[in-house]
Enzyme design. Structure first.
Site, short mmCIF file in Angstrom:
data_model
loop_
_atom_site.label_atom_id
_atom_site.label_comp_id
_atom_site.label_asym_id
_atom_site.label_seq_id
_atom_site.Cartn_x
_atom_site.Cartn_y
_atom_site.Cartn_z
N ASP A 97 2.36 31.74 114.60
CA ASP A 97 3.72 32.22 114.35
C ASP A 97 4.64 31.02 114.12
OD1 ASP A 97 5.49 34.95 115.97
OD2 ASP A 97 6.15 33.60 114.38
N ASP A 198 8.62 33.67 111.01
CA ASP A 198 9.71 34.32 111.74
C ASP A 198 10.99 34.34 110.89
OD1 ASP A 198 10.70 35.26 114.38
OD2 ASP A 198 12.00 33.52 114.20
N GLU A 248 8.44 37.92 108.32
CA GLU A 248 9.29 38.90 109.01
C GLU A 248 10.62 38.88 108.28
OE1 GLU A 248 11.36 37.88 112.51
OE2 GLU A 248 11.19 39.86 113.37
N HIS A 322 6.66 42.68 119.71
CA HIS A 322 7.25 42.15 120.95
C HIS A 322 8.77 42.31 121.00
CE1 HIS A 322 7.66 39.15 117.89
NE2 HIS A 322 8.59 38.56 118.62
N ASP A 323 9.34 42.82 119.90
CA ASP A 323 10.80 43.02 119.88
C ASP A 323 11.18 44.50 119.97
OD1 ASP A 323 11.13 40.58 117.23
OD2 ASP A 323 11.34 40.31 119.40
O1 TEU Z 1 13.11 38.54 115.44
C1 TEU Z 1 14.12 38.70 114.47
C2 TEU Z 1 15.13 39.67 114.95
O2 TEU Z 1 16.03 40.05 114.27
C3 TEU Z 1 15.01 40.14 116.34
O3 TEU Z 1 16.26 40.00 116.88
C4 TEU Z 1 14.52 41.58 116.31
O4 TEU Z 1 14.40 42.01 115.03
C5 TEU Z 1 15.53 42.48 117.00
O5 TEU Z 1 15.63 42.02 118.30
C6 TEU Z 1 15.04 43.91 116.96
O6 TEU Z 1 16.06 44.70 117.46
C7 TEU Z 1 12.41 37.29 115.39
C8 TEU Z 1 11.43 37.27 116.56
O7 TEU Z 1 10.49 38.33 116.38
C9 TEU Z 1 12.23 37.45 117.82
O8 TEU Z 1 11.37 37.57 118.95
C10 TEU Z 1 13.13 36.24 117.98
O9 TEU Z 1 13.96 36.45 119.11
C11 TEU Z 1 14.02 36.06 116.73
O10 TEU Z 1 13.31 36.20 115.51
C12 TEU Z 1 14.61 34.67 116.73
O11 TEU Z 1 13.56 33.74 116.52
#
Ligand code: TEU
Ligand code: CA
Length: 541
Positions: A97, A198, A248, A322-323
């Site tokens: 990642d 990311d 992403e 994970h989000d």
């Molecule tokens: O996530 C991007 C993002 O916009 C996140 O805030 C997520 O989409 C949102 O919380 C969903 O409601 C990526 C990573 O996956 C995330 O874990 C990181 O916190 C973020 O980028 C910053 O690197």
């Protein structure tokens, strides 16, 4: 020749929550090594590992302070090299990642920038403020608050679309791009087989910064003026075009995804988009609850499946990561129809056109954490928005109810391996509380149950490798006339696969005649109606 990723499934591991091998309550690389046979048994071909590089862990590793070294909390470089080798030995490629939109503020580059070194200040986005101590523009950050922080010693503001400890990199600077290419080359040389990038569509900032109605920095930066050019350059100069790569893409568009993921573009293999996971955001606000708008869910899937296919693009297809909260708690049922709804949700995604991703524990039907106190939460986004909600006038219980449904911690509760202490995740404890249902929802229990969600997911993965119509067939959504029943057909060389999924807790009419052989279904027999959360796929040759 079909690209391998079209008939493959990717398994996502949140390293901190997967398996703790040394009893400190935190998942680690050797914990993953100890579970490789389990992962192999799922039939997946790749593992996406969330970042485990050096980091102060403000955003649990998405704030990288050294891209080439391993955070000691997760293990050593030797552990990492062993994991790459051992996964490769059993035919599983590792996807690392890459958090390239921003670094940690503890990265040496940013530390040098803070000394006023102009070369390193140009690695980031520093700008003069406006009069009377105001930031350059009123952009807001994804985790709440302003997207600019002031550095008195420099009398400058720097951009951070996420936490203040995650300063955005300046991709317009060729030195930055070269530094990041070297990171890719480093891990490619170590045998990594793919990369997840990311928030990749945020890397190209506007030429000039202006205030936008939404105010969100992400909306002002997404799909920026040079983003495609930068991705093409990164891929070409590091020679990763033949690897599995996924971007992403926050709030992107169908047209952009077609450009990002069409083979002719020489950019990426595929993209994550999130519009299907915003259908329960009241007025588009993640932290305002509403039941999922099923008409919107149907329209989003229909458009993103059919139009991306028409344009030659390729989607990553998923419910969980994970989000995101756990999908069985969000669009399924944790109660009477827990098993049927989890299987239905898996069926819906795994027979779509695209590359499916299984997030750790999704294959078990793991649920949200059901936390009742703010001290149980760890995530910077959750804690910030808890305080924002209180400031907006919510009561503590109202704010906690929002977090119980939307916090990213819901997906980060430790993997549930068995009904023993700490669910078999660790011998000593866990950095996040484990929901009580681990006693029945766990790998060991589901291994013993032929009818388990785990064994059903294994069948879904096998089908994708066995049937080319799933991996490469055309896709067309079917109008079922019922917002709670989603259906689509896949076609290839005269074969037709029809997939019908009920998102309803009641019996529903069967919207189409199901002709052919049942390929998979979550009820043991056939009926003239759709039973609660029934999923059935039939194939006609
Ligand atoms: O996530 C991007 C993002 O916009 C996140 O805030 C997520 O989409 C949102 O919380 C969903 O409601 C990526 C990573 O996956 C995330 O874990 C990181 O916190 C973020 O980028 C910053 O690197
Ligand atoms: Ca550990």
């Amino acid at each position: 020749m079909l690209d391998k990723y079209k008939s493959s499934v990717v398994y996502q591991i949140y390293v901190k929550s997967f398996c703790d091998s040394n009893g400190d309550g935190i998942g680690d690389l050797n914990g993953i090594r100890s579970k490789l046979q389990y992962i192999k048994s799922l039939g997946v071909k790749y593992i996406w590992l969330t970042p485990f590089f050096c980091s102060p862990m403000i955003d649990n590793g998405y704030d990288v302070s050294d891209y080439r070294n391993i955070n000691p909390m997760f293990g050593t470089m030797a552990d990492c090299e062993a994991l790459i080798r051992e996964a490769d030995d059993i035919g599983i490629g590792l996807m690392f990642d890459m958090v390239f939109n921003h670094t940690s503020d503890e990265h040496e580059w940013f530390k040098k920038a803070l000394t006023g070194d102009p070369e390193y200040m140009d690695y980031y986005i520093f700008r003069d403020g406006r009069e009377e101590g105001k930031p350059p523009v009123d952009w807001t950050a994804s985790f709440g608050g302003p997207a600019w922080d002031y550095v008195p010693s420099l009398n400058k503001w720097y951009l951070h679309q996420f936490d203040p400890k995650q300063p955005d990199l300046n991709w317009e600077n060729p030195k930055v791009r070269e530094e990041l290419k070297n990171v890719i080359r480093f891990w490619k040389n170590k045998g990594v087989k793919g990369f997840r990038f990311d928030v990749l569509n945020l890397i190209s900032k506007p030429e000039s910064f202006t205030n936008q109605p939404s105010g969100s920095a992400t909306r002002c930066c997404k799909d920026g003026r040079h983003v495609h050019e930068f991705i093409k350059e990164l891929v070409a100069d590091t020679g990763i075009a033949d690897m599995i790569t996924v971007g992403e893409m926050a709030s992107t568009t169908i047209d952009n995804v077609i450009r990002y993921s069409s083979p002719a573009s020489n950019e990426l293999s595929m993209c994550f988009s999130f519009h299907h996971l915003k259908v329960d955001y009241l007025n588009g606000d993640k932290f305002a609850l509403m039941p999922p708008d099923m008409n919107m869910l149907h329209d989003v899937f229909r458009d993103w499946q059919e139009k991306v296919a028409d344009g030659g693009g390729w989607n990553a297809v998923f419910w969980c990561n994970h989000d995101q909260p756990r999908i069985v708690s969000r669009f399924g049922d944790e109660g009477q129809y827990w098993k049927q709804s989890a299987k239905m949700l898996g069926t819906f995604v795994h027979l779509l056109r695209g590359t499916p991703y299984i997030y750790q524990g999704e294959e078990l039907g793991m649920t949200n954490g059901h936390y009742t106190g703010i001290k149980q939460y760890d995530d910077v986004e959750a804690i910030n928005y808890y305080n924002i909600l209180l400031k907006r006038g919510s009561t503590e219980s109202e704010a906690l109810n929002v977090l119980a449904n939307r916090a990213r911690d819901n997906s980060r509760t430790p993997m549930q391996w068995n009904d023993g202490k700490f669910a078999g995740f660790s011998s000593s404890g866990a950095w996040l509380d484990i929901p009580e249902n681990y006693k029945s929802i766990n790998v060991e229990a589901e291994e013993r149950d032929n009818d388990s969600i785990l064994n059903y997911y294994r069948k879904l993965v096998i089908l994708r490798g066995q049937f080319r119509i799933i991996a490469d067939g055309a896709v067309k959504f079917i109008d079922t006339g019922n917002a709670k029943v989603l259906a689509y057909e896949r076609t290839l060389d005269g074969e037709r696969l029809v997939v019908v999924c009920s998102f309803s807790g009641k019996e529903e009419n069967l919207p189409v005649m199901l002709e052919g052989d049942v390929l998979i279904g979550n009820y043991p027999d056939r009926a003239e109606v759709l039973r609660p959360y029934e999923a059935v796929a039939v194939i006609k040759y």
